[in-house]
Scaffold this motif. Structure first.
Motif, mmCIF file in Angstrom:
data_model
loop_
_atom_site.group_PDB
_atom_site.id
_atom_site.type_symbol
_atom_site.label_atom_id
_atom_site.label_comp_id
_atom_site.label_asym_id
_atom_site.label_seq_id
_atom_site.Cartn_x
_atom_site.Cartn_y
_atom_site.Cartn_z
ATOM 1 N N GLY A 186 0.816 -1.212 0.000
ATOM 2 C CA GLY A 186 0.000 0.000 0.000
ATOM 3 C C GLY A 186 0.847 1.258 0.000
ATOM 4 N N ILE A 187 0.247 2.327 -0.536
ATOM 5 C CA ILE A 187 0.879 3.652 -0.563
ATOM 6 C C ILE A 187 -0.152 4.664 -0.062
ATOM 7 C CG2 ILE A 187 1.911 5.452 -2.001
ATOM 8 C CD1 ILE A 187 2.843 3.312 -3.914
ATOM 9 N N VAL A 188 0.281 5.553 0.804
ATOM 10 C CA VAL A 188 -0.577 6.616 1.323
ATOM 11 C C VAL A 188 -0.010 7.950 0.856
ATOM 12 C CG1 VAL A 188 -1.445 7.778 3.386
ATOM 13 C CG2 VAL A 188 -1.338 5.284 3.309
ATOM 14 N N VAL A 189 -0.851 8.761 0.220
ATOM 15 C CA VAL A 189 -0.429 10.065 -0.310
ATOM 16 C C VAL A 189 -1.270 11.156 0.344
ATOM 17 C CG1 VAL A 189 -0.137 11.475 -2.372
ATOM 18 C CG2 VAL A 189 0.210 8.996 -2.501
ATOM 19 N N HIS A 190 -0.611 12.181 0.878
ATOM 20 C CA HIS A 190 -1.278 13.378 1.407
ATOM 21 C C HIS A 190 -1.118 14.482 0.369
ATOM 22 C CE1 HIS A 190 -1.733 11.830 5.614
ATOM 23 N NE2 HIS A 190 -0.697 11.088 5.226
ATOM 24 N N THR A 191 -2.218 14.902 -0.243
ATOM 25 C CA THR A 191 -2.159 15.938 -1.268
ATOM 26 C C THR A 191 -2.422 17.314 -0.655
ATOM 27 O OG1 THR A 191 -4.503 15.648 -1.778
ATOM 28 C CG2 THR A 191 -2.940 14.305 -3.018
ATOM 29 N N GLY A 192 -1.996 18.339 -1.387
ATOM 30 C CA GLY A 192 -2.244 19.710 -0.947
ATOM 31 C C GLY A 192 -1.156 20.256 -0.045
ATOM 32 N N VAL A 193 -1.273 21.584 0.217
ATOM 33 C CA VAL A 193 -0.255 22.274 1.012
ATOM 34 C C VAL A 193 -0.439 22.055 2.505
ATOM 35 C CG1 VAL A 193 0.042 24.028 -0.770
ATOM 36 C CG2 VAL A 193 -1.641 24.401 1.032
ATOM 37 N N SER A 194 -1.641 21.635 2.939
ATOM 38 C CA SER A 194 -1.908 21.443 4.359
ATOM 39 C C SER A 194 -3.134 20.553 4.507
ATOM 40 C CB SER A 194 -2.149 22.781 5.062
ATOM 41 O OG SER A 194 -2.536 22.578 6.417
ATOM 42 N N LYS A 195 -3.276 19.971 5.697
ATOM 43 C CA LYS A 195 -4.459 19.155 5.973
ATOM 44 C C LYS A 195 -5.617 19.989 6.505
ATOM 45 C CE LYS A 195 -2.889 17.818 10.604
ATOM 46 N NZ LYS A 195 -2.574 16.675 11.502
ATOM 47 N N GLU A 196 -5.382 21.283 6.746
ATOM 48 C CA GLU A 196 -6.450 22.191 7.151
ATOM 49 C C GLU A 196 -7.281 22.563 5.926
ATOM 50 O OE1 GLU A 196 -7.134 22.831 10.195
ATOM 51 O OE2 GLU A 196 -5.338 21.837 10.992
ATOM 52 N N PRO A 197 -8.609 22.482 6.019
ATOM 53 C CA PRO A 197 -9.448 22.715 4.832
ATOM 54 C C PRO A 197 -9.223 24.067 4.163
ATOM 55 C CG PRO A 197 -10.742 21.706 6.586
ATOM 56 C CD PRO A 197 -9.411 22.067 7.188
ATOM 57 N N GLN A 198 -9.099 25.135 4.929
ATOM 58 C CA GLN A 198 -8.942 26.459 4.322
ATOM 59 C C GLN A 198 -7.613 26.572 3.597
ATOM 60 O OE1 GLN A 198 -9.595 29.395 7.394
ATOM 61 N NE2 GLN A 198 -11.800 28.960 7.553
ATOM 62 N N GLU A 199 -6.547 26.136 4.233
ATOM 63 C CA GLU A 199 -5.236 26.169 3.590
ATOM 64 C C GLU A 199 -5.188 25.223 2.397
ATOM 65 O OE1 GLU A 199 -2.710 28.128 4.223
ATOM 66 O OE2 GLU A 199 -3.774 29.163 5.831
ATOM 67 N N PHE A 200 -5.883 24.093 2.518
ATOM 68 C CA PHE A 200 -5.874 23.109 1.438
ATOM 69 C C PHE A 200 -6.432 23.710 0.154
ATOM 70 C CE2 PHE A 200 -8.049 19.714 -0.933
ATOM 71 C CZ PHE A 200 -7.026 18.799 -1.095
ATOM 72 N N ARG A 201 -7.503 24.500 0.233
ATOM 73 C CA ARG A 201 -8.132 25.068 -0.946
ATOM 74 C C ARG A 201 -7.309 26.182 -1.590
ATOM 75 N NH1 ARG A 201 -11.730 21.547 -3.006
ATOM 76 N NH2 ARG A 201 -12.935 20.624 -1.311
ATOM 77 N N ARG A 202 -6.392 26.724 -0.859
ATOM 78 C CA ARG A 202 -5.591 27.823 -1.397
ATOM 79 C C ARG A 202 -4.464 27.351 -2.309
ATOM 80 N NH1 ARG A 202 -4.916 31.449 4.167
ATOM 81 N NH2 ARG A 202 -7.163 31.954 4.413
ATOM 82 N N GLY A 203 -4.125 26.104 -2.221
ATOM 83 C CA GLY A 203 -3.028 25.581 -3.025
ATOM 84 C C GLY A 203 -3.526 24.710 -4.167
ATOM 85 N N THR A 204 -2.581 24.298 -4.996
ATOM 86 C CA THR A 204 -2.888 23.385 -6.100
ATOM 87 C C THR A 204 -2.641 21.957 -5.623
ATOM 88 O OG1 THR A 204 -2.197 25.071 -7.687
ATOM 89 C CG2 THR A 204 -2.350 22.808 -8.473
#
Length: 277
Positions: free
Chosen positions: A190-208
């Motif tokens: 298995g492989i686990v990938v964390h996408t985005g700039v942060s796990k916080e929803p607001q910060e997550f939406r600000r990045g690609t």
């Protein structure tokens, strides 16, 4: 001397002589007297005993004088081996009749089993390993090396395997890849990938954040296994189930992303790998 006169018949005699004869009653049956016959001497009990009741019989008899069971039991044929109980080998033949056909069928059956083994061996091994993956445990394994085809300033490839999700590898554009190598081959489950700039929803939406990528897994024999994966556009870990043995390196190639904008690199916060224990 004068002749005597004849005596006249009596009335009943006259009636029988002159009149018709009437009905006559049947005679009474008389039972025949029994005839006593001499009893024959019993057979001497010096012969073989009956296999059913044990009564002795004279030699030469075929059936018991008491229960009529056969005295000469035919010898039962020997039991056939297990492979002779399967058609077409279960028939008893004489003088070699059908022996060539049986041998031909046996050779064809063995050849078919060998061919099936070659054809279905990869599938059987895959099923066996998959069951072991589901029943066995897992443990995280860290890469011994990491590199990227391109990286945005301040967001190197090493940020994707440092164990922190607030730091990320930033790909300048789609098509960039991240390659993780391992010192010893292992079974990748298995492989686990964390996408985005942060796990916080607001910060997550600000990045690609990436939404689709290709995984290129290279094994010890040099073979490359490709798998296309799709990521949910939300913060948190994205789990990709694998099942590949003797893994040496894993390459993550970004194909599509959401929230793209000028000066926004595609962010991959963390990549974790798990092996079978």
């Amino acid at each position: 001397m004068p002749a005597s006169a004849p005596t006249p018949p009596s009335a009943p005699e006259a009636d029988r002589a002159d009149g018709p004869i009437g009905a006559v009653q049947p005679g009474r049956p008389v039972a025949r007297r029994p005839v006593v016959r001499p009893v024959a001497a019993d057979e001497a009990p010096d012969g073989p005993p009956c296999p059913a009741c044990g009564t002795p019989n004279l030699p030469g008899r075929k059936f018991c004088r008491r229960c009529a069971a056969p005295l000469q039991v035919r010898e039962q044929p020997a039991a056939l081996p297990w492979w002779r109980t399967v058609w077409p080998f279960r028939r008893r033949v004489r003088g070699g009749s059908g022996r060539a056909l049986r041998r031909t069928l046996l050779v064809l059956a063995v050849a078919g089993l060998v061919l099936a083994g070659f054809l279905f061996f990869p599938l059987g091994r895959y099923v066996f390993e998959d069951v072991r993956d589901k029943l066995g445990g897992t443990a995280e394994i860290s890469p011994t090396g990491v590199s990227a085809s391109a990286a945005a300033p301040g967001h190197p490839a090493s940020a994707a395997i440092d164990g922190l999700t607030n730091k990320y590898w930033g790909a300048p554009a789609l098509g960039a890849s991240l390659t993780c190598s391992f010192g010893t081959p292992f079974r990748l489950v298995g492989i686990v990938v964390h996408t985005g700039v942060s796990k916080e929803p607001q910060e997550f939406r600000r990045g690609t954040r990436p939404t689709r990528a290709d995984l290129l897994v290279t094994t010890e024999d040099g073979k490359v296994h490709k798998k296309a994966v799709t990521f949910n556009d939300k913060p948190g870990k994205q789990t990709v189930r694998m099942g590949i043995s003797d893994v040496r390196s894993v390459e993550l190639v970004l194909r599509e992303a959401a929230g793209q904008g000028e000066g926004r690199p595609v962010a991959v916060g963390e990549v974790e790998f798990f092996r079978r224990t």
